[in-house]
Design a protein around this motif. Sequence first.
Motif: not given
Length: 148
Positions: A84-95
């Motif tokens: 399997a191959a996985v692609d993730l789109d995300l928002v990171a916490e600042y800092g």
Amino acid sequence: MNDSTPAKSATARPASALVSAEGTTTIADTVVSKIAGIAAKEVTGVYALGGGGGRGLGAIRERIPGARTNSAQGVSVEVGETEAAVDLDLVAEYGVSIADLASGIRRNVISAVERMTGLHVVEVNVVVNDVHLPQEDVVVEPVEARVQ
């Protein structure tokens, strides 16, 4: 030297618990997507999964009574018979260190998917679309109506 054992091919696929003499187990893409999404959200520093539009629809969906959270939001996968191959789109916490965050996500996603499915994870690609700022969480109190 006369060795009667057959030579192993350099391109031989690894043995898989999903394919045996007794039958084949097939795991749907949605199963791997959910596992990967939950594993990614468990990593400290991940604010949310998904791009802007997907997060907006997810926020609306979560306000509907009885609606379930989409654990696979922001996750796309390719699932084969043994890999399997996985692609993730995300928002990171600042800092947070984005490089450390991506490394932690990869470690957690690979561990969870391989442990739960028996698939070998060949790659986990992480795309950070945004950084969440603490002041974005400010809740605006509704203004009371002057006339009741």
